[in-house]
Design an enzyme around this catalytic site. Structure first.
Site, mmCIF file in Angstrom:
data_model
loop_
_atom_site.group_PDB
_atom_site.id
_atom_site.type_symbol
_atom_site.label_atom_id
_atom_site.label_comp_id
_atom_site.label_asym_id
_atom_site.label_seq_id
_atom_site.Cartn_x
_atom_site.Cartn_y
_atom_site.Cartn_z
ATOM 1 N NE ARG A 187 3.938 23.632 17.628
ATOM 2 C CZ ARG A 187 2.821 24.075 17.052
ATOM 3 N NH1 ARG A 187 2.876 25.071 16.179
ATOM 4 N NH2 ARG A 187 1.657 23.549 17.367
ATOM 5 C CB SER A 261 1.422 18.264 18.818
ATOM 6 O OG SER A 261 0.205 18.736 18.343
ATOM 7 C CD GLU A 358 5.410 20.652 19.989
ATOM 8 O OE1 GLU A 358 5.100 21.805 19.843
ATOM 9 O OE2 GLU A 358 5.098 19.983 21.002
HETATM 10 N N1 EPU Z 1 -5.812 14.254 11.403
HETATM 11 C C1 EPU Z 1 -6.116 12.928 11.274
HETATM 12 N N2 EPU Z 1 -6.034 12.127 12.370
HETATM 13 C C2 EPU Z 1 -5.673 12.598 13.577
HETATM 14 C C3 EPU Z 1 -5.342 13.963 13.717
HETATM 15 C C4 EPU Z 1 -5.423 14.781 12.618
HETATM 16 O O1 EPU Z 1 -6.455 12.454 10.225
HETATM 17 O O2 EPU Z 1 -5.613 11.810 14.533
HETATM 18 C C5 EPU Z 1 -5.931 15.127 10.236
HETATM 19 C C6 EPU Z 1 -7.318 15.712 10.166
HETATM 20 O O3 EPU Z 1 -7.807 15.485 8.866
HETATM 21 C C7 EPU Z 1 -7.153 17.199 10.385
HETATM 22 C C8 EPU Z 1 -5.712 17.442 10.060
HETATM 23 O O4 EPU Z 1 -5.027 16.193 10.280
HETATM 24 O O5 EPU Z 1 -8.004 17.941 9.571
HETATM 25 C C9 EPU Z 1 -5.093 18.483 10.954
HETATM 26 O O6 EPU Z 1 -5.369 18.164 12.291
HETATM 27 P P1 EPU Z 1 -5.433 19.309 13.407
HETATM 28 O O7 EPU Z 1 -6.249 20.445 12.943
HETATM 29 O O8 EPU Z 1 -5.783 18.674 14.697
HETATM 30 O O9 EPU Z 1 -3.955 19.854 13.416
HETATM 31 P P2 EPU Z 1 -2.528 19.165 13.555
HETATM 32 O O10 EPU Z 1 -1.748 19.543 12.372
HETATM 33 O O11 EPU Z 1 -2.659 17.715 13.852
HETATM 34 C C10 EPU Z 1 -1.502 21.265 14.667
HETATM 35 C C11 EPU Z 1 -0.675 21.601 15.871
HETATM 36 C C12 EPU Z 1 -1.545 21.692 17.107
HETATM 37 C C13 EPU Z 1 -2.606 22.740 16.883
HETATM 38 C C14 EPU Z 1 -3.428 22.310 15.662
HETATM 39 C C15 EPU Z 1 -4.516 23.291 15.302
HETATM 40 C C16 EPU Z 1 1.539 20.752 15.418
HETATM 41 C C17 EPU Z 1 2.556 19.731 15.753
HETATM 42 N N3 EPU Z 1 0.368 20.621 16.051
HETATM 43 O O12 EPU Z 1 -1.974 19.937 14.825
HETATM 44 O O13 EPU Z 1 -0.723 22.116 18.180
HETATM 45 O O14 EPU Z 1 -3.451 22.891 18.003
HETATM 46 O O15 EPU Z 1 -2.551 22.194 14.512
HETATM 47 O O16 EPU Z 1 -3.992 24.359 14.634
HETATM 48 O O17 EPU Z 1 1.813 21.659 14.645
HETATM 49 C C18 EPU Z 1 0.599 21.417 20.041
HETATM 50 O O18 EPU Z 1 1.571 21.864 19.445
HETATM 51 O O19 EPU Z 1 0.702 20.917 21.197
HETATM 52 C C19 EPU Z 1 -0.708 21.435 19.378
HETATM 53 C C20 EPU Z 1 -1.759 20.856 19.923
#
Ligand code: EPU
Length: 363
Positions: A187, A261, A358
């Protein structure tokens, strides 16, 4: 310019050397329309640049008037301060789509910075090209994508980007910057760190694969394919799956004011993660080089911030993904920052982790 909802439209006569030209520079524009969070003050000047030529003229004008510049796409990842900006905001609307090169295995394409990112993805998927289909449905324009090295479902734009073109506001030249010189990380890139504000990206060049995507895929994608009994992995099936998952987990910025995010996933040393695991056995994290990338969404949920409505500030966290802050009825960026602070303080108290923001706070 009525689609921008602007009341004053001024034609400025811009003199560059001995040439007089006319450009649409609008005065005193609310920046709320130029941020997906829909908060912030006014900018003294606002203009759109539809070509490299227009961009250069606007930059020259601002330099001549000694007015600072901020260049934006459509504001998907931007938060404006309540004080506003006493300079010129340029919205980069340079459109262009070219196939530059093709061999048996790859196709190289170049797109203008003002192209809508997701329609670029759609275009490449229609050509059956693989590389950016995982980055489907990410809001914003193509030129903004390298700045924060957009990533989702295991892919990052840095894996497909060959080079980009930019106006270097230090030398006033249009230059090419190769992938290796972009300083990409999770990022991040030099465009939001060491060289923040220096380069105005005008186009990006991507090299995409004719061979289809291959498993293993990101956890939630695998789960989606299993549930829907999908066994054919093509750019199109990946794109459809990503769009479906995002629609369930993330609010549409067209309907709900949000920047996606709000926090990055913190990267911490392995031993610190191991200590946290003792106290929180369910904590989520993924190896990241020698460190561990921790799920900020999980931390927020554990701290009780999933789907909360903060009456004091009018801010909330999204029920299906705690990492997304939404503006329900906040009036100011100060409200948003107060809510952010509340979250950061609690997360620090519980886990000893400082959450990084972010979206970019401007100016
Ligand atoms: N999780 C929770 N609670 C929550 C959210 C997530 O427990 O409220 C846990 C879940 O177990 C899930 C894991 O965290 O399996 C990962 O969650 P998710 O797949 O939604 O990914 P993230 O790491 O929270 C990142 C990016 C997103 C992107 C997703 C999918 C960042 C800051 N965010 O989120 O990017 O869409 O992966 O790859 O790296 C953005 O940057 O605006 C964005 C949406």
């Amino acid at each position: 310019i009525s689609d921008l909802g602007l009341s004053i439209c001024q034609h400025y006569n811009i003199r560059i050397g001995s040439i007089m030209i006319v450009m649409n520079i609008v005065e005193n524009v609310s920046l709320r329309k130029h941020s997906a969070m829909r908060l912030g003050g006014e900018t003294r000047f606002f203009a759109e640049a539809a070509s490299e030529d227009e961009l250069k003229k606007l930059v020259d004008w601002a330099k001549e008037q000694v007015v600072p510049i901020v260049v934006i796409g459509e504001g998907s990842n931007i938060i404006w301060r309540d004080e506003g900006f006493s300079g010129l905001v340029i919205s980069n609307r340079i459109t262009d789509r070219q196939v530059l090169d093709e061999d048996d295995n790859h196709m190289t394409i170049r797109v203008g910075a003002g192209e809508v990112w997701d329609s670029v993805v759609e275009w490449t998927v229609k050509k059956d090209l693989s590389g950016i289909e995982f980055l489907s449905a990410i809001p914003g324009l193509a030129g903004a994508a390298p700045i924060q090295n957009i990533g989702a479902y295991g892919a990052e734009i840095s894996q497909s980007l060959v080079e980009l073109s930019a106006l270097d506001t230090h030398s006033d030249d249009f230059i090419t910057i190769k992938n290796k010189a972009c300083g990409f990380g999770y990022r991040t890139s030099r465009f939001k760190t060491s060289d923040k504000g220096r380069f105005i990206i005008t186009s990006i060049t991507l090299r995409l694969n004719k061979a289809g995507p291959a498993p293993p895929f990101y956890e939630s994608l695998e789960a989606y394919f299993k549930k829907h009994k999908i066994k054919s992995y093509t750019p199109r099936t990946i794109r459809e799956a990503v769009i479906a998952i995002r629609a369930i987990k993330l609010p549409s910025p067209a309907k709900v004011a949000n920047n996606g995010s709000f926090f990055t996933n913190p990267i911490i040393p392995k031993n610190e993660f191991a200590k946290l695991q003792q106290k929180y056995p369910d904590i989520k994290g993924w190896p990241h080089g020698d460190n561990v990338k921790v799920s900020a969404g999980w931390l927020l949920e554990e701290a009780g911030f999933k789907g909360v409505h903060d009456e004091e500030t009018g801010m909330a966290t999204w029920p299906a993904q705690a990492l997304v802050l939404v503006n329900e009825h906040a009036n100011t960026t100060t409200d948003l920052l107060a809510f952010k602070q509340k979250i950061q303080t609690k997360i620090y108290q519980m886990f000893g982790i400082v959450l990084g923001q972010e979206p970019e706070l401007l100016p």
